[in-house]
Design a protein around this motif. Sequence first.
Motif, PDB file in Angstrom:
ATOM      1  N   ARG A  29       0.834  -6.806   0.760  1.00 36.56           N
ATOM      2  CA  ARG A  29       1.284  -5.721  -0.124  1.00 36.56           C
ATOM      3  C   ARG A  29       0.740  -4.451  -0.028  1.00 36.56           C
ATOM      4  O   ARG A  29      -0.542  -4.677  -0.455  1.00 36.56           O
ATOM      5  CB  ARG A  29       1.518  -6.497  -1.402  1.00 36.56           C
ATOM      6  CG  ARG A  29       2.635  -7.809  -1.213  1.00 36.56           C
ATOM      7  CD  ARG A  29       2.610  -8.764  -2.464  1.00 36.56           C
ATOM      8  NE  ARG A  29       3.419  -8.200  -3.533  1.00 36.56           N
ATOM      9  CZ  ARG A  29       2.804  -7.697  -4.723  1.00 36.56           C
ATOM     10  NH1 ARG A  29       1.502  -7.299  -4.881  1.00 36.56           N
ATOM     11  NH2 ARG A  29       3.593  -6.986  -5.469  1.00 36.56           N
ATOM     12  N   VAL A  64       5.178  -2.172  -1.438  1.00 35.16           N
ATOM     13  CA  VAL A  64       5.561  -2.567  -2.674  1.00 35.16           C
ATOM     14  C   VAL A  64       5.975  -1.360  -3.728  1.00 35.16           C
ATOM     15  O   VAL A  64       6.678  -1.603  -4.798  1.00 35.16           O
ATOM     16  CB  VAL A  64       4.927  -3.644  -3.493  1.00 35.16           C
ATOM     17  CG1 VAL A  64       4.887  -4.723  -2.336  1.00 35.16           C
ATOM     18  CG2 VAL A  64       3.610  -3.227  -3.679  1.00 35.16           C
ATOM     19  N   MET A  90       2.314 -11.718   4.130  1.00 30.01           N
ATOM     20  CA  MET A  90       2.710 -10.482   4.014  1.00 30.01           C
ATOM     21  C   MET A  90       1.510  -9.645   3.351  1.00 30.01           C
ATOM     22  O   MET A  90       1.488  -9.776   2.019  1.00 30.01           O
ATOM     23  CB  MET A  90       4.062 -10.126   3.350  1.00 30.01           C
ATOM     24  CG  MET A  90       4.699  -8.876   3.270  1.00 30.01           C
ATOM     25  SD  MET A  90       5.244  -8.227   4.870  1.00 30.01           S
ATOM     26  CE  MET A  90       6.623  -9.187   5.413  1.00 30.01           C
ATOM     27  N   ARG A 125       4.343  -4.747   3.682  1.00 33.83           N
ATOM     28  CA  ARG A 125       5.413  -4.447   2.920  1.00 33.83           C
ATOM     29  C   ARG A 125       4.914  -3.464   2.024  1.00 33.83           C
ATOM     30  O   ARG A 125       3.839  -3.519   1.086  1.00 33.83           O
ATOM     31  CB  ARG A 125       6.072  -5.406   2.187  1.00 33.83           C
ATOM     32  CG  ARG A 125       7.354  -4.963   1.407  1.00 33.83           C
ATOM     33  CD  ARG A 125       8.083  -6.075   1.393  1.00 33.83           C
ATOM     34  NE  ARG A 125       7.465  -7.209   0.337  1.00 33.83           N
ATOM     35  CZ  ARG A 125       7.494  -7.162  -1.154  1.00 33.83           C
ATOM     36  NH1 ARG A 125       8.299  -6.214  -1.569  1.00 33.83           N
ATOM     37  NH2 ARG A 125       6.993  -8.169  -1.691  1.00 33.83           N
ATOM     38  N   ASP A 172       6.055  -0.366   6.882  1.00 27.70           N
ATOM     39  CA  ASP A 172       7.088  -1.315   7.100  1.00 27.70           C
ATOM     40  C   ASP A 172       7.828  -2.013   8.414  1.00 27.70           C
ATOM     41  O   ASP A 172       7.808  -3.041   8.527  1.00 27.70           O
ATOM     42  CB  ASP A 172       8.388  -1.201   6.127  1.00 27.70           C
ATOM     43  CG  ASP A 172       8.257  -0.896   4.773  1.00 27.70           C
ATOM     44  OD1 ASP A 172       7.083  -1.447   4.377  1.00 27.70           O
ATOM     45  OD2 ASP A 172       9.096  -0.387   4.143  1.00 27.70           O
TER      46      ASP A 172
END
Length: 213
Positions: free
Chosen positions: A3, A30, A1, A28, A22
Motif C-alpha cells: 500500500r 491507496v 499488496m 496499490r 498500479d
Amino acid sequence: MIRVLLADDHPVVRSGYLRLLDQAGDIRVVDEAGDADAAYAAFSSARPDVLVTDLSMPGGGGLELIRRVLAREPQARVLVFTMHDGPLLVRRAFEAGARGYLTKASPPEGLVDAVRSLHAGRRYLDPDLPSNLLHRDPLDEAARLAALSGREFEVFRLLAQGQSPRECAEALKLSAKTVSNHQTVIKDKLGVTTSAALVHLAMRHGVISTAGA
C-alpha cells in the motif's frame, strides 16, 4: 499488496506514477497528496506501507514531512522521489529518516524496485548516485563523538533520549541558554542538522538503546 501513499505537487506527475505503480501488480496507491500538510494527514489516516514523496512541495516541503511522519511512526518507510540529486540534500533526506532516495531521471522500473525494496525492509539508493551517500563512516562518527567535552556529551545523551533543552537544563542545573548553546555546538561537532539525525547517531553508537532508554 504493498500500500503506497504518493505525495507530489503536480497532479499530472502523480497520475503518471500512480498508473506505473498500479500496473506492477503487487502495489496499490491507496491515497495521494499535493502538499506536505495533506500528505501528513493522508499518512495518518491511510497508514500506507510506503510513503513516496517529492522534496519540493508546499506546506513545509518534503524534508519536514519526513520528520513529521517519523515522529508519528518511527518505523515508517519513506522513499524520496525527486529531481534533486545533490549530495547534501540526499544526506539530509536520510538524516531526516528517509529509507530510500530515487531521482526522477531514473528508468520507470526504478520506482517499482525502490518501493519493493523499502517494503522488504531494505534501504534504497538510486544506482546513479554514489553509494557512500547511503552510509556515514562509523569511524568518522566515533571521532566526532570523542571530540565532545564531558558536559557536551551529557547534553547530547539527554537530547538523544528525547528530553527538551528545558528538561536538560533542569536535570543538569544549567541555564536554558547554556543548554541551547551546547546543542548548537554539539550538532556542529557531530555534523548533523536535525534532532532526528542526532538520535539516529546516538543509537548507532550505543549511546541510547533502540527503545530510546
